[in-house]
Design an enzyme around this catalytic site. Sequence first.
Site, short mmCIF file in Angstrom:
data_model
loop_
_atom_site.label_atom_id
_atom_site.label_comp_id
_atom_site.label_asym_id
_atom_site.label_seq_id
_atom_site.Cartn_x
_atom_site.Cartn_y
_atom_site.Cartn_z
N ASP A 229 -4.04 -4.17 -2.83
CA ASP A 229 -2.60 -4.44 -2.90
C ASP A 229 -1.82 -3.12 -2.78
OD1 ASP A 229 -0.32 -5.98 -3.07
OD2 ASP A 229 -0.24 -5.91 -5.26
N ARG A 233 5.61 -0.32 -3.66
CA ARG A 233 5.99 -0.79 -4.99
C ARG A 233 4.89 -0.50 -6.02
NH1 ARG A 233 4.38 -5.30 -2.20
NH2 ARG A 233 2.68 -6.48 -3.13
N ASN A 234 3.67 -0.28 -5.54
CA ASN A 234 2.54 0.01 -6.43
C ASN A 234 2.16 1.48 -6.44
OD1 ASN A 234 2.28 -2.66 -7.22
ND2 ASN A 234 0.91 -3.17 -5.54
N ASP A 247 -1.23 0.40 -10.44
CA ASP A 247 -1.40 -1.05 -10.43
C ASP A 247 -2.70 -1.47 -9.76
OD1 ASP A 247 0.92 -1.65 -11.81
OD2 ASP A 247 2.15 -1.68 -10.02
#
Length: 272
Positions: A229, A233-234, A247
């Site tokens: 992922d 954003r991570n 994350d």
Amino acid sequence: MDAYSSPMFVLIASGITLLSLVVLLLLILLCHRIHKHRLGYNPTGNTDVAIDLDKLPSNVAYHSTGAHLNPKLECLEFPRNDIIYIKDLGQGAFGRVFQAKAPGLVAGEEFTLVAVKMLKDDASEDLQDDFEKEACLLAEFDHPNIVKLLGVCAIGRPMCLLFEYMGKGDLNEYLRKCSSTCYVPRNTDELFKELPKENQLSHVDLLNIALQIASGMVYLSERKFVHRDLATRNCLINDQMIVKIADFGLSQKIYLQVALQFFNSIYSNYFF
């Protein structure tokens, strides 16, 4: 007949004597109790007694605390009561995230700024397992472009993870803030002005960000881990423009044996 030798007198005298003995006995018992109450019980002797504790039978009911701490997290355990709350940072997939100070967490620092990821109170058992797996996963990593797990609060509930604090937050929001298309003037005087210099990113800055993310991914690949992922954003960025991948809730370790089985199956299907 003499009055003192009459049966009635003997009966009365015997009754009085018996009653007097009973009263005397009760008085003695009462005095003994009063004396014992004032002095208290006699203390046991203070003589030293050598006891071999190894020979004592173990009693699980007395020694069990109910806490089953993962060995990977044991060295990172931090007392939750020492965490000093500063402010909320947001809400994550596992629960609340807030900024805090942790005294004595890092050697040589009186206080360390941390981002605390706290598991929600009503988390299911599966979510608790995933949260602990992420902590065990991050405990193995040590790279300048992978977010550092500094401590855990695994004893007690809710479970908390203490990460190094990244001042500029997640990379996605930071890039949006630095984009000219997202710049919102505060007044008419700023309407035709350029983006503030502190929010401008050059091509070199963008290339440096990409190189740092690639470096972190190479580190994960060498350890047979797949993030699954990876997105801005991570990723997190600090005030020194250092980018770190975070994350790892969806991360999965890929073993060489699985890859070998895969290639063996392809080889057998196409060549035999």
